[in-house]
Enzyme design. Structure first.
Site, PDB file in Angstrom:
ATOM      1  N   TYR B 216      18.681  23.741 -29.513  1.00 30.75           N
ATOM      2  CA  TYR B 216      19.268  24.076 -28.362  1.00 30.75           C
ATOM      3  C   TYR B 216      20.336  25.100 -28.164  1.00 30.75           C
ATOM      4  O   TYR B 216      20.347  26.013 -27.616  1.00 30.75           O
ATOM      5  CB  TYR B 216      19.391  22.795 -27.577  1.00 30.75           C
ATOM      6  CG  TYR B 216      19.489  22.761 -26.064  1.00 30.75           C
ATOM      7  CD1 TYR B 216      19.390  21.690 -25.417  1.00 30.75           C
ATOM      8  CD2 TYR B 216      19.385  24.055 -25.393  1.00 30.75           C
ATOM      9  CE1 TYR B 216      19.782  21.813 -23.978  1.00 30.75           C
ATOM     10  CE2 TYR B 216      19.508  24.048 -24.128  1.00 30.75           C
ATOM     11  CZ  TYR B 216      19.628  23.068 -23.266  1.00 30.75           C
ATOM     12  OH  TYR B 216      19.695  22.854 -21.765  1.00 30.75           O
ATOM     13  N   GLU B 223      20.166  33.793 -26.476  1.00 28.08           N
ATOM     14  CA  GLU B 223      20.190  34.067 -25.090  1.00 28.08           C
ATOM     15  C   GLU B 223      21.224  34.868 -24.310  1.00 28.08           C
ATOM     16  O   GLU B 223      21.428  36.066 -23.886  1.00 28.08           O
ATOM     17  CB  GLU B 223      19.552  33.021 -24.331  1.00 28.08           C
ATOM     18  CG  GLU B 223      18.390  32.530 -24.443  1.00 28.08           C
ATOM     19  CD  GLU B 223      17.669  31.268 -23.708  1.00 28.08           C
ATOM     20  OE1 GLU B 223      18.578  30.948 -22.517  1.00 28.08           O
ATOM     21  OE2 GLU B 223      17.199  30.669 -24.225  1.00 28.08           O
TER      22      GLU B 223
END
Lengths: 349, 294
Positions: B216, B223
């Site tokens: 995660y 990103e």
């Protein structure tokens, strides 16, 4: 009535029915017999209030009048727990059940002489009037700030200048008129069912109204604003639609207010009145929302501004949700509810 | 509102709790007891719908697993379809994984691997939009809004950032999030496949609730770095931006929009991450207790 009955039994012949309707005789020396009083001895209730989640005993009230209302019990509870003012108390018979109303009377509830209620804290509350006034004053002030082009919004050379397009002035008048109308209606027209709503609503609502007002006002009052393509025709038509719907919306609010006596919370089916603007009640359950949509459509066409169209769309979605809910409650509550009506758009929605 | 207050809120006012993010997430995640019972003890075929949407290890919202037993599951046809869907997706992401490994071995370096898996990545990540449909139709008892949000954020990164801004495609940050997504999705889709077939190996369940701890943050970092790398090019070219004056009296600055997106990670990421950590305790914690008892 006892007096009359006793009088009649006492043999005083009353002239052929005529005097029966006469005003009651002066306080006749008819005393309630002591035996009757004993039968009518007031049975006090005991009220126990438990926390709905932990089932802790929060409060025990004894010697509660049988005709006490839930509202009065809430006040008594508030005395022992001053942090929970009545508006934030939810009192219910079942921990997971529905809240009891303030008007409910203790002895008419399905409880024994020791009543057990469950309490849930609704959280900090704020009055509807306060929320409405705050959320409507914002757009009024914010739009005017953009209209007068206060510094730090547009480039410095435009500070405190005015737009050269007359539609911009017209739009400002319409927008301001709309929110002034809403403020006045909040103060003088609306009769609210609920006194309060959760405190966090004010942040949510103000963000919505103030945010959108700023977004729309930015573009309409921008130095590079482009007036409507079809010019005067478009603006005139839009203004007519806007004014028509404003009057309509106001008429509906007045009609709804007149359904309800002051200070009450009664619910009745609204019907068309002599005012032609209310004839839409024949086809729609919530014409106030219909007219509101119409007003904003008019404003969109008048300003030819995409953010205004977005605002209209979002508002329409929300009002449709509300209208459907209201329509459903009308249908549930009234057997004879007119079947021809739609929630918000005649025959469509 | 702190987590403890939210837990209390959950018991006291379910309808308000639902509106909070953990409330939404926990509505989708089953109670661990149900999950364990349903998967381990339940002899009946698991006719429950499968949550579809990115699992832990990715940005934005996570979704729930098996539905509580009370809910009616999808019919046999829907279950068959979902099995096929999840198998295809598992296979697709395996293709991407293999493609990455082969390209690395061929080139000998980590750089520029994006180009070797560009097409399957676009295809399978976009295909996840079907999962929104599954929720809308009801064969998957997830929230349409949450699934939509999750899938669209992935699609946004794939198309509106990586595809649209060519210059970032050679960045290493792209490899970072692609790897995170790939590993996560392979585990997630195989988890759903096995759950539907009522034969969930503990290893897969463990992987699903453990790998996210690393994946995660890894994905989020990739990103954010990618969006950050795209910023100068967006500003220079005015990509997807609309300026005044125009007849709709509207403007949109994609550059500012991307910055706002990056800022939105700050409140969202911790909530989702810690929610997954709590879920892990619930789902995996119970099994540890059972083994302790023995």
């Amino acid at each position: 009535m006892d007096a009359l009955a006793l009088e009649a039994a006492g043999g005083k012949k009353v002239a052929n029915g005529a005097a029966v309707a006469a005003p009651l005789p002066p306080p006749a020396p008819v005393k309630r017999k002591p035996a009757k009083k004993a039968k009518k001895a007031v049975v006090f209730f005991e009220v126990e209030i438990l926390d709905a989640k932990t089932k802790d005993k929060l409060c025990f009230l004894d010697k509660v009048e049988p005709n006490a209302t839930i509202g009065e019990i809430k006040s008594m509870f508030h005395k022992s727990h001053p942090q929970w003012y009545p508006a934030r108390q939810s009192i219910r018979l079942d921990p997971k059940g529905k809240s009891l109303k303030d008007e409910d009377v203790l002895q008419h509830l399905p409880v024994g002489t020791t009543a057990t209620f469950y309490f849930r804290d609704l959280g900090a509350q704020i009055s509807w009037v306060t929320v409405f006034l705050t959320e409507y004053t914002g757009p009024l002030v914010i739009y005017l700030m953009f209209y007068f082009r206060v510094p730090f919004i547009y480039a410095p050379k435009y500070d405190f200048t005015t737009s050269k397009h007359w539609v911009v002035h017209l739009a400002c008048m319409c927008h301001s008129f709309h929110y002034v109308k809403r403020l006045l209606e909040t103060l003088f027209v609306h009769r609210f069912s609920h006194g309060t709503m959760p405190l966090r609503n004010i942040f949510k609502n103000c963000t919505y109204y103030w945010g959108f007002a700023a977004w729309m006002a930015y573009y309409i009052n921008h130095p590079l604003y482009t007036p409507p393509i079809y010019g005067e025709q478009q603006i005139r038509l839009a203004l007519i639609i806007f004014l028509f719907c404003q009057i309509g919306n106001f008429s509906i609010h007045i009609a709804l207010r007149n359904l309800r006596p002051p200070g009450s919370k009664t619910r009745k089916i609204p019907y068309p009145t002599k005012n032609p603007f209310t004839w839409i009640f024949l086809l729609v359950s919530c014409p106030n929302y219909t007219y509101e949509l119409g007003s904003w459509l008019g404003f969109t066409v008048m300003t030819q501004c995409l953010p205004v169209a977005f605002f209209t769309l979002v508002g329409f979605i929300q009002m449709t949700v509300w209208a459907k809910g209201k329509h459903r409650s009308y249908l549930k509550e009234f057997r004879d509810y007119p079947p021809l009506r739609s929630p918000i758009l005649p025959f469509i929605l | 509102m702190c987590l403890k207050a939210k837990a209390e809120l959950r018991k006291s006012d379910p309808s308000r709790f639902r509106a909070t993010l953990p409330g939404v997430l926990s509505r989708l995640f089953p109670d661990s007891v149900n999950l364990t019972a349903a998967v381990v003890h339940d002899q009946r075929p698991l006719r429950v719908a499968v949550m579809s949407a990115a699992a832990p290890g990715t940005s934005k919202a996570a979704h729930s697993d098996v539905a509580p037993k009370k809910k009616k599951g999808p019919g046999a046809l829907a279950t068959a379809y979902l099995v096929i869907y999840n198998v295809v997706m598992t296979a697709g992401w395996l293709v991407i994984a293999v493609g990455l490994v082969r390209a690395y071995l061929a080139r000998g370096s980590y750089h520029g691997l994006y180009y070797s898996i560009e097409k399957p990545l676009k295809f399978f990540q976009t295909g996840a939009i079907l999962e929104i449909l599954h929720c809308a139709v009801g064969i998957v008892p997830s929230s349409v809004v949450l699934t939509g949000f999750q899938v669209m954020s992935r699609v946004f990164l794939t198309w509106a950032v990586t595809h649209s801004v060519r210059e970032v495609q050679s960045e290493d940050s792209v490899l970072l999030f692609v790897t995170a997504w790939t590993v996560t999705e392979i585990i997630r889709y195989s988890f759903y496949t096995f759950s539907l077939l009522n034969h969930l190996p503990y290893l897969i369940k463990w992987a699903r609730y453990t790998f996210f701890i690393v994946l995660y943050p890894m994905g989020v970092t990739g990103e954010l770095l990618t969006i950050y790398a795209a910023l100068p090019y967006v500003q220079k070219t005015g990509l997807y931006s609309v300026t005044l004056p125009n007849k709709y009296n509207f403007s949109f600055d994609y550059y500012t929009f991307l910055i706002l997106i990056m800022i939105s990670y700050i409140p969202l990421f911790p909530q989702l991450y810690f929610h997954m950590i709590r879920q892990r305790k619930k789902v995996l914690g119970h099994v540890e207790d059972y083994s302790k008892v023995e």
